[in-house]
Design a protein around this motif. Structure first.
Motif, PDB file in Angstrom:
ATOM      1  N   PRO A 136       0.846  -1.199   0.000  1.00 22.48           N
ATOM      2  CA  PRO A 136       0.000   0.000   0.000  1.00 22.48           C
ATOM      3  C   PRO A 136       0.883   1.251   0.000  1.00 22.48           C
ATOM      4  O   PRO A 136       1.938   1.261   0.626  1.00 22.48           O
ATOM      5  N   SER A 137       0.452   2.275  -0.716  1.00 23.08           N
ATOM      6  CA  SER A 137       1.245   3.506  -0.780  1.00 23.08           C
ATOM      7  C   SER A 137       1.189   4.230   0.563  1.00 23.08           C
ATOM      8  O   SER A 137       0.117   4.403   1.154  1.00 23.08           O
ATOM      9  N   THR A 138       2.344   4.662   1.031  1.00 22.71           N
ATOM     10  CA  THR A 138       2.366   5.441   2.281  1.00 22.71           C
ATOM     11  C   THR A 138       2.433   6.938   1.968  1.00 22.71           C
ATOM     12  O   THR A 138       2.286   7.766   2.854  1.00 22.71           O
ATOM     13  N   ASN A 139       2.672   7.244   0.715  1.00 20.56           N
ATOM     14  CA  ASN A 139       2.705   8.657   0.314  1.00 20.56           C
ATOM     15  C   ASN A 139       1.422   9.014  -0.434  1.00 20.56           C
ATOM     16  O   ASN A 139       0.821   8.151  -1.080  1.00 20.56           O
ATOM     17  N   THR A 140       1.022  10.262  -0.347  1.00 20.24           N
ATOM     18  CA  THR A 140      -0.108  10.729  -1.152  1.00 20.24           C
ATOM     19  C   THR A 140       0.426  11.084  -2.537  1.00 20.24           C
ATOM     20  O   THR A 140       1.441  11.767  -2.658  1.00 20.24           O
ATOM     21  N   LEU A 141      -0.260  10.577  -3.568  1.00 17.19           N
ATOM     22  CA  LEU A 141       0.226  10.794  -4.935  1.00 17.19           C
ATOM     23  C   LEU A 141      -0.565  11.912  -5.614  1.00 17.19           C
ATOM     24  O   LEU A 141      -1.777  12.018  -5.450  1.00 17.19           O
ATOM     25  N   LYS A 142       0.149  12.716  -6.377  1.00 10.38           N
ATOM     26  CA  LYS A 142      -0.459  13.847  -7.094  1.00 10.38           C
ATOM     27  C   LYS A 142      -0.269  13.669  -8.584  1.00 10.38           C
ATOM     28  O   LYS A 142       0.813  13.255  -9.019  1.00 10.38           O
ATOM     29  N   GLU A 143      -1.292  14.006  -9.342  1.00  8.49           N
ATOM     30  CA  GLU A 143      -1.108  14.067 -10.791  1.00  8.49           C
ATOM     31  C   GLU A 143      -0.721  15.507 -11.129  1.00  8.49           C
ATOM     32  O   GLU A 143      -1.369  16.452 -10.667  1.00  8.49           O
ATOM     33  N   ILE A 144       0.347  15.637 -11.919  1.00  7.49           N
ATOM     34  CA  ILE A 144       0.916  16.969 -12.180  1.00  7.49           C
ATOM     35  C   ILE A 144       0.910  17.276 -13.679  1.00  7.49           C
ATOM     36  O   ILE A 144       1.161  16.386 -14.490  1.00  7.49           O
ATOM     37  N   GLN A 145       0.613  18.524 -14.007  1.00 12.79           N
ATOM     38  CA  GLN A 145       0.798  18.985 -15.400  1.00 12.79           C
ATOM     39  C   GLN A 145       1.398  20.373 -15.363  1.00 12.79           C
ATOM     40  O   GLN A 145       0.895  21.227 -14.608  1.00 12.79           O
ATOM     41  N   ASP A 146       2.444  20.615 -16.150  1.00  9.20           N
ATOM     42  CA  ASP A 146       3.130  21.909 -16.166  1.00  9.20           C
ATOM     43  C   ASP A 146       3.434  22.393 -14.752  1.00  9.20           C
ATOM     44  O   ASP A 146       3.190  23.565 -14.409  1.00  9.20           O
ATOM     45  N   GLN A 147       3.912  21.473 -13.924  1.00  8.35           N
ATOM     46  CA  GLN A 147       4.319  21.781 -12.542  1.00  8.35           C
ATOM     47  C   GLN A 147       3.186  22.259 -11.642  1.00  8.35           C
ATOM     48  O   GLN A 147       3.414  22.894 -10.623  1.00  8.35           O
ATOM     49  N   ASP A 154      -6.776   9.219  -4.538  1.00  6.36           N
ATOM     50  CA  ASP A 154      -7.196   8.644  -3.255  1.00  6.36           C
ATOM     51  C   ASP A 154      -6.187   7.568  -2.821  1.00  6.36           C
ATOM     52  O   ASP A 154      -6.077   6.518  -3.449  1.00  6.36           O
ATOM     53  N   ARG A 155      -5.461   7.853  -1.747  1.00  5.16           N
ATOM     54  CA  ARG A 155      -4.375   6.968  -1.333  1.00  5.16           C
ATOM     55  C   ARG A 155      -4.852   5.569  -0.951  1.00  5.16           C
ATOM     56  O   ARG A 155      -4.118   4.593  -1.103  1.00  5.16           O
ATOM     57  N   ASP A 156      -6.080   5.506  -0.457  1.00  6.23           N
ATOM     58  CA  ASP A 156      -6.575   4.206   0.020  1.00  6.23           C
ATOM     59  C   ASP A 156      -6.659   3.157  -1.090  1.00  6.23           C
ATOM     60  O   ASP A 156      -6.731   1.971  -0.814  1.00  6.23           O
ATOM     61  N   ILE A 157      -6.688   3.599  -2.338  1.00  5.78           N
ATOM     62  CA  ILE A 157      -6.799   2.609  -3.420  1.00  5.78           C
ATOM     63  C   ILE A 157      -5.483   2.461  -4.206  1.00  5.78           C
ATOM     64  O   ILE A 157      -5.449   1.804  -5.241  1.00  5.78           O
ATOM     65  N   ILE A 158      -4.421   3.071  -3.698  1.00 10.55           N
ATOM     66  CA  ILE A 158      -3.147   3.033  -4.435  1.00 10.55           C
ATOM     67  C   ILE A 158      -2.151   2.062  -3.788  1.00 10.55           C
ATOM     68  O   ILE A 158      -1.853   2.158  -2.595  1.00 10.55           O
ATOM     69  N   TRP A 159      -1.659   1.151  -4.589  1.00 10.71           N
ATOM     70  CA  TRP A 159      -0.605   0.222  -4.153  1.00 10.71           C
ATOM     71  C   TRP A 159       0.591   0.380  -5.077  1.00 10.71           C
ATOM     72  O   TRP A 159       0.428   0.666  -6.263  1.00 10.71           O
ATOM     73  N   GLN A 160       1.775   0.169  -4.534  1.00 14.39           N
ATOM     74  CA  GLN A 160       2.987   0.265  -5.354  1.00 14.39           C
ATOM     75  C   GLN A 160       3.427  -1.137  -5.763  1.00 14.39           C
ATOM     76  O   GLN A 160       3.618  -2.015  -4.911  1.00 14.39           O
ATOM     77  N   ALA A 161       3.591  -1.309  -7.075  1.00  6.29           N
ATOM     78  CA  ALA A 161       3.953  -2.631  -7.602  1.00  6.29           C
ATOM     79  C   ALA A 161       5.430  -2.920  -7.362  1.00  6.29           C
ATOM     80  O   ALA A 161       6.280  -2.047  -7.492  1.00  6.29           O
ATOM     81  N   GLN A 162       5.701  -4.156  -6.987  1.00  6.41           N
ATOM     82  CA  GLN A 162       7.084  -4.641  -6.885  1.00  6.41           C
ATOM     83  C   GLN A 162       7.192  -5.852  -7.811  1.00  6.41           C
ATOM     84  O   GLN A 162       6.330  -6.091  -8.652  1.00  6.41           O
TER      85      GLN A 162
END
Ligand code: C5P
Length: 230
Positions: A136-147, A154-162
């Motif tokens: 599970p992701s421990t960081n909050t992820l942001k989608e960025i465009q032009d900085q 939503d962090r609760d549904i994000i997992w980091q693949a290994q």
């Protein structure tokens, strides 16, 4: 089920650390990173062969020779990789024993994978087309465009693949063929199977399953070993 092939990708391409040694061959506790990785796979009863994919220049190197454990109970073969990770895995798939039903793909630079976790991904292939290790992701992820932030995910549904990422062989080969036909490049194997409609399960992994990609990771790996935290 002893009909699973493991493909360990260890092409020494990409950026190197300060050292001139490619990452899979850096030294960790008197052995190469790749040697540690292979040892983890040798502890998995279901695995019947290991295929190491590395760059063609390294195939006859001393780095590779010392990375292959002597007197392994299953065949360990070495083959040449390709330009990108996806090409390396595809080359590995061509070399897999025709009797294998399941293929387990792993980054050579993840030396601390638990053998039990590898087994769990293999077992989940009875239920799904494949299974990958993720945390599970421990960081909050942001989608960025032009900085600028466009969206917070939503962090609760994000997992980091290994890795390992383990699949029914036929499904994985078809997904790779489709990706090459349609010019799709994925940063992992699961993304290719997802695009061809496969159902992939998740095995909860561990933050200890680090990927050694920079000096900082190597220091953490050394510390984990010294502290017996592996
Ligand atoms: O560069 P990346 O983070 O995708 O690397 C993940 C793994 O894939 C590493 O173990 C690396 O050695 C391997 N790789 C490969 N062939 C390439 C590029 C990377 O086997 N052409």
């Amino acid at each position: 089920m002893k009909s699973t092939s493991a493909i360990i990708v260890a092409a020494g391409s990409g950026t190197r650390m300060k050292s001139s040694v490619p990452k899979p061959f850096l030294t960790l506790d008197n052995n190469t990173v790749l040697y540690h990785t292979i040892q983890r796979f040798l502890q998995v009863a279901d695995i019947s062969e290991i295929i190491i994919v590395t760059s063609s220049q390294l195939l006859t190197s001393e780095y590779l020779r010392v990375s292959i454990p002597k007197s392994a109970s299953i065949p360990i073969r070495t083959i040449a990789g390709g330009k990108q990770r996806q090409d390396s895995v595809y080359n590995g798939l061509q070399a897999v024993n025709p009797d294998s039903i399941i293929v387990c793909i792993h980054d050579g630079v993840r030396p601390f994978i638990d053998p039990e976790t590898i087994t769990s991904t293999i077992e989940l292939c009875n239920q799904y087309d494949g299974a990958i290790v993720a945390v599970p992701s421990t960081n909050t992820l942001k989608e960025i465009q032009d900085q600028l932030i466009v969206k917070t995910i939503d962090r609760d549904i994000i997992w980091q693949a290994q890795t390992p990422q383990t699949f029914r062989k036929d499904i994985l080969i078809n997904a790779y063929k489709q990706a090459f036909r349609t010019n799709v490049t994925g940063t992992d194997d699961a993304s290719l199977v997802e695009q061809s409609g496969g159902r992939i399960g998740i095995v909860a992994g561990s933050l200890r399953n680090i990927k050694i990609t920079c000096q900082h990771d190597l220091l953490i790996a050394q510390l984990l070993l010294e502290k017996g935290a592996i």
